[in-house]
Scaffold this motif. Structure first.
Motif, PDB file in Angstrom:
ATOM      1  N   SER A 178      38.869 -31.204  78.677  1.00 41.72           N
ATOM      2  CA  SER A 178      39.796 -31.659  77.663  1.00 41.72           C
ATOM      3  C   SER A 178      40.807 -30.550  77.430  1.00 41.72           C
ATOM      4  N   CYS A 210      37.854 -36.535  82.998  1.00 48.11           N
ATOM      5  CA  CYS A 210      37.521 -35.955  81.683  1.00 48.11           C
ATOM      6  C   CYS A 210      36.015 -35.868  81.451  1.00 48.11           C
ATOM      7  N   ILE A 270      35.988 -35.805  74.334  1.00 46.93           N
ATOM      8  CA  ILE A 270      37.284 -35.907  75.022  1.00 46.93           C
ATOM      9  C   ILE A 270      38.415 -36.103  74.013  1.00 46.93           C
ATOM     10  N   CYS A 309      40.120 -41.335  84.196  1.00 47.03           N
ATOM     11  CA  CYS A 309      39.288 -40.871  83.071  1.00 47.03           C
ATOM     12  C   CYS A 309      38.003 -40.185  83.543  1.00 47.03           C
TER      13      CYS A 309
END
Ligand code: SF4
Ligand code: SF4
Length: 338
Positions: free
Chosen positions: A330, A323, A268, A320
């Motif tokens: 990303s 991701c 990421i 998050c």
């Protein structure tokens, strides 16, 4: 009004859930490098896409100051471990110093990546009304890498997400970029496209989708490009509001969290870049920037310190999970094999 079910989700608990999930999977989220500086130089855009996570539009006027840009160029000059300058917005080409910054960064030997929305080369500047038609030639002359969003290879779905007429203008610019060698030179002049789902679902397999995009764009418009990045819609800002309004926020969060892939955490973007807002404040990524999650120990360019940045704790929250779902998402597409 926000959906009552979604509004009861305890954000802190979800946030802890992400950190715990990473920890228990045997991964960590420590920075591994600092080789990319991503700068958001303006919120001005010729478009006003409904899903825009930075709320850009032709009416926004926030722009990076000369002082901040000069500070960035000084950091690029002093720090040879920063290899890439990633310029985003809004439409970054609309900033008065856009071309100067590109030229200076290239002269320093940096890779310069432009988050180019394609239509900006066809529309007049929203404020000065100047023509932007010279952009493809400028990109070719200075050898930038282009990353452009094309939500779908069909007009209906692209215009639905980005506005009427966007697909046709995007096709015109893509053809102009191809004529200048972008996407047709085996990687010498890079043209990558970005797909993101039109709704609350995970993107399909990136490799398969890239083949489909390539086939349709080639057959129907003679267009070539290098890679397709399939990104997950992040549950923040306008998209989060939309999910809550529809009562599907909780379900979407469960989808993201259920698709957690430890391998995706490795690649990421917050692990190798720092994101700079137009006012010079620093963040782990542009999503954290939108959420106002400023870095703690190195909050702005004035306090820039490579060692401290590499030792920082990356700030995470419920978004998050976007991701690390599935193959990962990303700024460079998938972060892991599924
Ligand atoms: S083109 Fe990009 S920056 Fe501009 S409004 Fe659309 S999503 Fe936002
Ligand atoms: S949203 Fe930002 S901080 Fe969170 S995992 Fe993704 S890149 Fe890292």
């Amino acid at each position: 009004m926000e959906n009552s079910t979604a509004a009861t989700i305890p954000e802190a608990k979800v946030s802890t859930a992400f950190a715990n999930r990473v920890f228990h999977s045997g991964q960590d989220l420590k920075p591994t490098a600092l080789d990319t500086l991503q700068i958001n130089i303006t919120k001005l855009c010729n478009q006003a896409c409904v899903h825009c996570h930075v709320d850009s539009s032709p009416r926004r006027r926030e722009a990076m100051s000369d002082e901040t840009l000069d500070r960035i160029l000084a950091i690029l000059k002093a720090d040879d471990q920063i290899k890439t300058l990633d310029i985003t917005g809004g439409a970054p080409e609309l900033h008065a110093r856009f071309k100067d910054v590109v030229k200076e960064a290239r002269a320093l030997g940096k890779t310069v990546m432009i988050r180019h929305n394609l239509t900006v080369a066809q529309d007049p500047h929203p404020v000065t009304k100047e023509s932007m038609h010279d952009l493809p030639d400028f990109f070719a002359e200075y050898g930038v890498e282009i990353v452009s969003s094309l939500p779908y290879y069909q007009e209906f779905f692209t215009d639905k997400q980005r506005g009427s007429g966007v697909f046709k203008k995007s096709i015109t610019t893509l053809q102009q970029l191809n004529e200048r060698g972008f996407g047709t030179s085996g990687g010498e002049r890079v043209l990558n496209l970005v797909y993101n789902p039109v709704g609350a679902f995970l993107p399909p397999n990136q490799e398969d989708l890239e083949k489909t995009y390539k086939k349709h764009l080639k057959e129907n418009f003679g267009i070539s490009f290098d890679q397709l990045f399939a990104l997950t819609n992040m549950p923040i800002h306008r998209f989060k509001v939309q999910l809550k309004r529809l009562g599907t926020y909780e379900e979407y969060m469960e989808t993201l969290s259920g698709a957690f892939n430890p391998a995706a955490a490795k690649g990421i973007m917050c692990r190798n870049l720092v994101s700079v807002a137009y006012d010079g404040t620093l963040y782990d990524c542009d999503f954290n920037q939108v959420l106002g999650m400023k870095l703690r120990d190195v909050p702005d360019l004035q306090s820039w310190n490579r060692e401290k940045l590499l030792k920082r704790t990356i700030k995470t929250d419920d978004h998050c999970f976007g991701c690390t779902a599935g193959a990962g998402s990303s700024c460079g597409g998938n972060t892991a094999d599924e």
